[in-house]
Design an enzyme around this catalytic site. Structure first.
Site, short mmCIF file in Angstrom:
data_model
loop_
_atom_site.label_atom_id
_atom_site.label_comp_id
_atom_site.label_asym_id
_atom_site.label_seq_id
_atom_site.Cartn_x
_atom_site.Cartn_y
_atom_site.Cartn_z
N CYS A 1 9.07 -7.89 14.04
CA CYS A 1 7.21 -8.19 14.50
C CYS A 1 7.35 -9.15 15.38
O CYS A 1 8.63 -9.93 15.03
CB CYS A 1 6.51 -8.36 12.93
SG CYS A 1 6.03 -7.07 11.73
N CYS B 1 2.63 -12.44 4.42
CA CYS B 1 2.32 -11.70 5.35
C CYS B 1 2.95 -10.34 5.24
O CYS B 1 2.14 -9.06 5.47
CB CYS B 1 2.74 -12.22 6.97
SG CYS B 1 2.02 -11.07 8.30
N CYS B 2 4.65 -10.72 4.75
CA CYS B 2 4.68 -8.88 4.81
C CYS B 2 4.84 -8.14 3.59
O CYS B 2 4.53 -7.38 3.79
CB CYS B 2 6.50 -9.30 4.44
SG CYS B 2 7.59 -9.80 5.98
N CYS C 1 13.12 -9.01 4.32
CA CYS C 1 11.63 -8.88 4.19
C CYS C 1 11.93 -7.80 2.95
O CYS C 1 12.31 -7.61 2.17
CB CYS C 1 11.31 -6.67 5.62
SG CYS C 1 10.13 -7.03 5.43
N CYS D 1 7.62 -12.97 14.11
CA CYS D 1 8.99 -12.94 13.20
C CYS D 1 9.92 -12.81 14.06
O CYS D 1 11.23 -12.95 13.20
CB CYS D 1 8.75 -11.85 12.18
SG CYS D 1 7.38 -12.48 11.78
S1 SF4 Z 1 7.47 -9.96 9.92
FE1 SF4 Z 1 6.24 -11.45 9.79
S2 SF4 Z 1 4.35 -10.67 11.20
FE2 SF4 Z 1 5.83 -8.78 9.94
S3 SF4 Z 1 4.59 -8.37 8.77
FE3 SF4 Z 1 6.60 -9.96 8.46
S4 SF4 Z 1 5.62 -12.02 8.34
FE4 SF4 Z 1 3.84 -10.42 8.65
#
Ligand code: SF4
Ligand code: SF4
Lengths: 552, 429
Positions: free
Chosen positions: B213, B131-132, B239, B216
């Site tokens: 986000c 997702c990230c 991240c 998260c």
């Molecule tokens: S922080 Fe969570 S929602 Fe945001 S991009 Fe990463 S995994 Fe996706």
């Protein structure tokens, strides 16, 4: 002899634990047979015709009395009361149960023994001259280097999954009693111009379905660089050896197909990269290992001649034993004794638990607690005082091990064959027994003299038939067991591969056929001193062929 | 220290020198002189070649305030992942206005990626790395190439992994990271905010200390590591965008697929994929290129700016790509069957002789009984298809013999009693 230090002991302990875990995973079904096979093979465990077979390593064929007793104990407790000494100086147990194997390994570990790399596509137990450290003709005792090779090759991470099994033999004497020219790598002690002792390296020898005599790849590798040189050969083999066909996967095929010069260039290129690196063997290390093999505390004895003729008159059996089973020792007043595991009509290489105990006793009392296993499937007491020979002989008589036939026609090598081996085409032990009966008379054997018969139950040639003066190979033709006869093989420094004389014989006809060959020899030898192999070389196949098949 | 703006284009051979220059810079500023650090970077070291990515989170205000003082037109990028709290989006506007930032750009994920990998917006739940990757890494990637330096808001105290953090860092792809707040503590941040009357993130007051986000981020308990609220329970600390810019960044994969890449003691998402028929040498990324393919289009691959891997099959000779090994972020060596031991030699050649130091992974028939041997031959990652083996790895239960007779590999500390093992390789290596 070599003694484990804490490191060796911990190594074997961990390896035993590791293998026990693998056995348990097999017993619980976590591993299927396909996945278990290579693992058990790494640890000497085969699945044979009737049962598992466990092969225990006897590094370079050297044993102590205590170790021999442990083997006797294992034979008694976990097997049917006997063990089988092999042509690779190891011992096999033919009837262990899978669930007992971890326990057997733990027992072995308690006397510094194991089954590591006695099978599988890895570097196998290093073999050597059974008279190493005792022979009068020796340049150097090869066992310290053999021990170092054992250590270097044990669970070598790069070379545990080679294209095929890999066998190394080493000898310190010019007379080759270790068949080094029939190994993947053979090492023969050599001296350079400066008088330093190093190693002649032979590569690509082997028996099996494509017998080949090794080729010399380097005439002198000093001790210091030996491991680097071996690693270079192994790396070239691991990378370029054929893996598409298991029958073409041995290094002998690579050497044969690519040519010695190509392989040599690759090995030398590799060697130039690793030479002088971490594998450099310091003299201190060699000395340290060497000190384990220091000669025992020999007495200063006068040279003691043995009057065989006289002894023969007094006791013919003892005289024969002296004549055939004694080998000259480098120390005056001492001798090496071959204990024949080839009683007339017996299975070559087998010994019962009681016999093993008896041999251990004799070793402790008369041979500085040292024993050897020979690649001809006999045992050896390396350091016996000449004055003690009679006592040793008497002990052997009691144990049923006093056959005075070492090197004679009844001192045969035979593989397990169809009685045990899943790959066999034909029986080999019963053939050996039948021949043995045919030539049982001692006078007859003495008249014939040195003659090596070697018998394999199939083309894999575990019985080394290619290098038998007379070789016998079991084949299968339309459902019947037939035996092909080869002539003129020689595993020593005069290496040669025997030639097939013609169509095979049924089992019953084999002893007669052998007798006909022997009769040709007896009739045509120039003097009684000309050995069988010399007569064969001089005359060629023709008269022998004729004796077997008539003139057509 | 003024000539350093050529940094991003300097040849590799000067890496060391440049790193030393960076080290020297690190000694020039007082620990708390965030403004001095930033000014040095923005006006001398990297004039016109520096930017910042801000999360507009709970403590982004301090860094943005510093930026505004040095150069209100410095490019500020905001990763508009589409997953932010509405409060965060409002806060972006507040800060822009109040600090006078005039060059803030929102980076959006590629709609095609979203449609393909995260159609229902739940990828964060099953595979946050991926997702990230599509919401942060991919949008950022074309931007990172445009600047030689980046300002970050990272602080030493934030997590254990950040215990040592200098003001200036050189990344492995030759960029410079500026960390003006490296030495700031929580209290310092609050004091700064108070001193300059900076607006608070609306969610800070309700217990959110480190804000990313929405899905998260959770509330951090009193005394807990502020970043503990991020990716809570997902075993994910960083991240991807905080890794080196060519570092290990996750790539989308099927949400249900089990993780098969075992590395650094855990199974992790695999950013790499296999080479496919029709892939373009000039533009593939995160792909293990088979060695023969690489040789066939070597120039195109070398000009390709993306992270690439190499696939070495059993018969391949790694010597043939000796000079290009540093190009690869990962090398995969294939074991077609575990009984085929050629890969062990390949592993040793790569790691010991050819000096390859990146990810070296074993792929193919990788089983638990061989992994210890592979490790000794230089492998540091394993793609495992065999479930019992994955189980054994998860449980840390490898049937291993832990002491060795023979020296193999570059890191084995010879122990025990084998003296010839203790000899170091000669210096000429
Ligand atoms: S922080 Fe969570 S929602 Fe945001 S991009 Fe990463 S995994 Fe996706
Ligand atoms: S030669 Fe053949 S029959 Fe004899 S032991 Fe070997 S494989 Fe078995």
């Amino acid at each position: 002899m070599y003694r484990y230090d804490e490191f060796d002991a911990a190594f074997v302990r961990e390896r035993t634990a590791q293998f026990s875990d693998q056995v348990n995973r097999r017993l619980t079904g976590e591993l299927n047979e396909d996945q278990f096979r290579p693992l058990r093979l790494m640890n000497g465990l085969y699945l044979q015709l009737h049962a598992y077979m466990l092969r225990v390593a006897v590094p370079y064929g050297t044993l102590s009395g205590r170790q021999m007793r442990k083997l006797a104990h294992i034979a008694r407790t976990y097997d049917r009361g006997y063990g089988h000494f092999t042509t690779r100086q190891n011992i096999q147990f033919n009837w262990p149960r899978l669930k007992d194997v971890p326990e057997i390994l733990a027992e072995l570990a308690s006397v510094e023994m194991h089954a590591i790399q006695t099978s599988g596509n890895c570097i196998r137990n290093v073999t050597t001259d059974q008279f190493a450290g005792a022979a009068a003709d020796e340049i150097i005792d090869p066992r310290p280097v053999a021990e170092i090779i054992r250590q270097w090759s044990s669970l070598h991470p790069e070379f545990s999954y080679l294209p095929r099994k890999f066998k190394i033999a080493i000898t310190g004497a010019p007379a080759d009693r270790a068949a080094i020219r029939f190994h993947d790598i053979g090492l023969q002690a050599a001296t350079n111009a400066a008088g330093d002792v190093g190693w002649e390296v032979w590569v690509g020898g082997g028996l099996g379905r494509t017998p080949m005599i090794g080729k010399m790849i380097n005439g002198f590798v000093p001790n210091e660089h030996l491991l680097a040189y071996l690693e270079s050969i192994l790396r070239v083999y691991n990378r370029y050896g054929r893996r598409d066909n298991k029958y073409k996967a041995r290094i002998k095929i690579l050497v044969h197909e690519e040519g010695l010069e190509t392989i040599k260039a690759q090995v030398e290129a590799e060697f130039s990269e690793v030479r002088g690196g971490v594998l450099t063997l310091p003299q201190e290390e060699l000395d340290r290992i060497g000190s384990y093999f220091a000669p025992p505390s020999f007495e200063d004895l006068p040279a003691t001649p043995i009057d065989i003729a006289r002894e023969t008159i007094l006791d013919p059996a003892y005289g024969r034993w002296l004549d055939n089973n004694i080998f000259s020792h480098y120390r005056p007043g001492y001798a090496s004794v071959t204990i024949s595991l080839k009683p007339i009509g017996g299975a070559p290489g087998d010994a019962t638990d009681a016999q093993m105990e008896a041999v251990a006793d004799l070793a402790e009392r008369y041979s500085f607690d040292e024993l050897r296993v020979s690649h001809e499937q006999n045992l050896v007491l390396p350091h016996v005082r000449v004055a003690d020979l009679r006592a040793v002989y008497d002990g052997l008589v009691e144990a049923g091990l006093a056959e005075g036939n070492a090197g004679l026609i009844t001192d045969m090598i035979a593989c397990p064959g169809l009685d045990f081996c899943a790959l066999a085409n034909a029986r080999s032990i019963p053939i050996a027994q039948a021949i043995s009966h045919k030539f049982a008379a001692p006078e007859r054997q003495a008249e014939i003299g040195d003659l090596k018969i070697k018998i394999s139950g199939c083309i894999n040639a575990c019985g080394h038939h290619h290098v038998g003066h007379i070789g016998i190979l079991g084949v299968e033709k339309k459902g019947t067991e037939l035996y092909q006869i080869t002539l003129g093989g020689d595993g020593t420094e005069h290496a040669s591969v025997g030639k097939i004389l013609g169509p095979g014989f049924v089992a019953d006809a084999v002893p007669d056929a052998i007798e006909r060959l022997v009769d040709v020899y007896l009739g045509r030898r120039e003097t009684p001193d000309e050995p069988f192999i010399a007569t064969v070389r001089r005359l060629g196949d023709a008269p022998f062929k004729e004796a077997l098949y008539g003139t057509t | 220290m003024t000539a350093a703006s050529k940094i991003a284009a300097a040849p590799v051979a000067q890496d060391k020198l440049r790193a030393l220059g960076i080290m020297a810079l690190n000694g020039m500023f007082d620990e708390m002189d965030a403004l001095g650090v930033l000014r040095q970077a923005a006006t001398e070291l990297l004039a016109g070649d520096i930017a910042i990515v801000s999360s507009f989170g709970a403590d982004s205000a301090v860094l943005l305030h510093l930026v505004a003082q040095v150069d209100p037109s410095m490019p500020v990028f905001f990763l508009e992942t589409g997953k932010h709290f509405p409060e965060t989006l409002a806060y972006v506007e507040t800060l822009k206005r109040q600090l006078g930032l005039i060059n803030v750009t929102a980076l959006h994920p590629d709609p095609a990626d979203l449609a393909r990998f995260d159609p229902d917006g739940t990828l964060w739940e099953t595979d946050p790395d991926s997702c990230c990757h599509i919401r942060k890494t991919e949008p950022l990637e074309p931007i990172t190439e445009q600047f030689g330096g980046w300002v970050t808001g990272r602080k030493r105290f934030q997590t254990r992994e950040r215990g040592v953090l200098p003001h200036f860092e050189l990344t492995s792809d030759d960029r410079i990271k500026i960390n003006p707040l490296a030495y700031f503590s929580d209290a310092d941040v609050n004091a700064y905010k108070a001193e300059h009357g900076l607006p608070e993130h609306p969610l800070y007051a309700v217990g959110y200390k480190s804000i990313g986000c929405a899905p998260c981020t959770s509330i951090v308990a009193e005394g807990e590591d502020p970043r503990a609220g991020r990716w809570r329970g997902l075993n994910k600390k960083e991240c991807g965008i905080h890794f080196d810019f060519n570092g290990a960044i996750a790539k989308p994969m099927a949400a249900t697929a089990e993780l098969k890449l075992f590395k650094d003691g855990a199974f992790t998402a695999d950013p790499f994929r296999a080479w496919a028929e029709g892939d373009d040498p000039a533009s593939v990324r995160y792909t293990h290129v088979p060695l023969p393919e690489f040789l066939a289009a070597r120039d195109a691959f070398l000009a390709n700016p993306h992270p690439l891997g190499l696939l070495v099959s059993s018969g391949d000779k790694v010597e043939n790509v000796e000079g290009d090994l540093s190009r690869f972020a990962s090398i995969a060596v294939r074991f077609p069957a575990f009984t085929d031991g050629r890969g062990y030699s390949t592993g040793r050649l790569l790691s010991e002789r050819l000096g390859y130091g990146g990810e070296l992974r074993a792929v193919g028939d990788v089983l638990q009984d061989q992994i210890p041997l592979m490790r000794r031959c230089g492998f540091n990652a394993f793609v495992v298809e065999h479930e019992p083996t994955r189980k054994a790895l998860r449980e840390g239960r490898l049937p291993e013999v832990s002491i060795f007779y023979q020296p193999v590999g570059t890191t084995e500390v010879p122990l025990g009693t084998r003296p010839y093992l203790r000899r170091a390789a000669p210096a000429t290596r």
